[in-house]
Scaffold this active site. Structure first.
Site, mmCIF file in Angstrom:
data_model
loop_
_atom_site.group_PDB
_atom_site.id
_atom_site.type_symbol
_atom_site.label_atom_id
_atom_site.label_comp_id
_atom_site.label_asym_id
_atom_site.label_seq_id
_atom_site.Cartn_x
_atom_site.Cartn_y
_atom_site.Cartn_z
ATOM 1 N N HIS A 124 4.698 1.430 4.667
ATOM 2 C CA HIS A 124 5.761 1.845 5.593
ATOM 3 C C HIS A 124 7.067 1.101 5.332
ATOM 4 O O HIS A 124 8.136 1.555 5.745
ATOM 5 C CB HIS A 124 5.314 1.702 7.055
ATOM 6 C CG HIS A 124 5.255 0.316 7.587
ATOM 7 N ND1 HIS A 124 4.078 -0.388 7.698
ATOM 8 C CD2 HIS A 124 6.215 -0.508 8.080
ATOM 9 C CE1 HIS A 124 4.314 -1.577 8.236
ATOM 10 N NE2 HIS A 124 5.605 -1.673 8.470
ATOM 11 N N ASP A 159 -2.008 1.601 4.456
ATOM 12 C CA ASP A 159 -0.619 1.147 4.572
ATOM 13 C C ASP A 159 -0.281 0.022 3.602
ATOM 14 O O ASP A 159 0.276 -1.004 3.985
ATOM 15 C CB ASP A 159 -0.330 0.714 6.009
ATOM 16 C CG ASP A 159 1.166 0.562 6.274
ATOM 17 O OD1 ASP A 159 1.971 0.923 5.389
ATOM 18 O OD2 ASP A 159 1.537 0.061 7.344
ATOM 19 N N SER A 252 6.404 -7.357 7.940
ATOM 20 C CA SER A 252 5.552 -6.359 7.292
ATOM 21 C C SER A 252 5.431 -6.630 5.797
ATOM 22 O O SER A 252 6.426 -6.776 5.095
ATOM 23 C CB SER A 252 6.139 -4.963 7.468
ATOM 24 O OG SER A 252 5.908 -4.483 8.760
#
Length: 401
Positions: A124, A159, A252
């Site tokens: 992402h 992810d 992230s």
């Protein structure tokens, strides 16, 4: 090509609604929990203070300028602790990402896989939460040097993504065995929360083998990606490490390491208490290093990752009027599928998979998807009051597409 990396011996995208001004109390009810991928950048809000609480008048997909990486500073060698040591060992292997398209931009983190420039991060991050497959990606090393990166491949199921820069002599992160972690073990998160590169936070492993559900990140029919929007099909289940180390948007793809600086997980999501709160509340999640390493290696080798398929329709095995589940109840089987071939029967309750306890349907889904296609795993089922151990050779989840 094949790359072997160092190993020690031994929920929707966080675009939260604006903060709200205080309101009259409502009747108490169970707090809702929202699992959100960490997002890809610092939040830029037009704000006003209302009753001591920050209220936003607008939310934009613009971002604070990325800060320059900060070295691990030691001003007093006599006061150095394990956090300093872990950070000093791992920080040179953690990078900051700047990602841009014609309409949006963001930042995130990543870890160096190989000396010749392969880097692991979240899918992402490099797709701007599913907006594009062709984002412009720049990587800043801990030394401050900046390089353009190309996308090698990404995995929408867990992810994860791999990118590549044209540089050599980099310091790869050292992977350790995430199956040997203990609850309560000290950890350090390293990344770029809110664009603040080389940020270090301390915590512990709060829970292991936790399963969270987030919206599907599969590519839809018109090739526009749907990451964590809540509209991209059925939720997917991820098996994760839970930690109370503070992680926030921008973390992230960054590193969760142990007390010697070895990688135990890739930071991926945080939980919020509902009501639009953003940022760390001490409940964060990381993809275990064993899963991350397996998927990353497959992406490097082939450009994509495989995932196991059991071929069984299951639901939570719970008693009436109870929210507790004691396994995954098999309701149907795919003819000729892995479960049927292994001897699983309709009515069996799967209580353990690949050596890990199964509390419900989402646990089993996450554990199956963490395995590669073709893996041989032990499946323990409860049948007529007795536990039976079976061996299944998993199918390929890509066959579902």
């Amino acid at each position: 090509m094949s790359n072997q990396w160092n190993r020690s011996s031994d929920a929707q995208f966080l675009v939260s609604p604006a903060y709200q001004a205080p309101r009259a109390p409502k009747p108490k009810r169970a707090a809702s929990k929202v699992f959100r991928p960490l997002g890809i950048a610092a939040l830029a809000l037009s704000t006003a203070t209302v009753g001591g609480i920050i209220a936003s008048s607008a939310f934009t997909l613009s971002y604070l300028t990325l800060s320059q990486p900060a070295p691990v500073v030691v001003n007093n060698a006599q006061a150095v602790n394990w956090v300093t040591g872990a950070a000093a060992a791992a920080a040179p292997s953690v990078v900051t990402l700047s990602v841009e398209s014609d309409t949006s931009s963001g930042s995130g983190s990543g870890v160096i896989l190989t000396e010749d420039g392969y880097i692991l991060t979240n899918a992402h991050v490099v797709t701007l939460s599913g907006l594009t497959e062709d984002a412009r990606i720049a990587v800043q090393l801990s030394t401050g040097e900046v390089y353009r990166a190309k996308l090698v491949g990404f995995d929408p199921v867990y992810d994860l993504a791999v990118i590549k820069i044209s540089e050599s002599g980099l310091k790869p992160i050292v992977f350790t065995d995430s199956d040997k972690l203990n609850v309560g073990q000290d950890v350090v998160a390293i990344g770029a929360p809110l664009g603040l590169a080389s940020t270090v936070t301390q915590g512990i492993v709060s829970a292991l083998d936790r399963t969270i559900q987030v919206a599907s990140s599969e590519v839809n029919g018109d090739s526009s990606l749907q990451f964590w929007t809540g509209s991209g099909g059925a939720p997917i289940s991820l098996q994760v490490i839970q930690t109370d180390a503070a992680i926030n948007p921008g973390n992230s793809g960054g590193a969760l390491v142990n007390n010697t600086g070895e990688l135990i997980g890739i930071n991926v999501a945080i939980a919020t208490a509902g009501g639009g709160e953003a940022g760390s509340i001490g409940v964060g999640f990381a993809i275990p290093s064993n899963t991350a390493q397996r998927i990353a290696q497959e992406i490097v080798d082939t450009g994509e990752a495989s995932h196991g398929l059991l071929g069984a329709l299951v639901r939570d095995n719970s008693e009436a009027d109870s929210s507790f589940s004691t396994g995954a109840l098999v309701e149907d089987l795919t003819e000729g599928g892995a479960a049927e071939k292994a001897g699983v029967r309709i009515g069996d309750v799967v209580v353990k998979f690949a050596g890990k306890r199964v509390n419900g349907a989402s646990d089993l889904t996450a554990l199956v998807r963490a395995q590669p296609a073709g893996a041989k795993v032990q499946v323990d089922v409860l049948r007529d009051g007795a536990v039976i151990s079976l061996t299944a050779t998993l199918g390929d989840a890509s066959d579902l597409k």
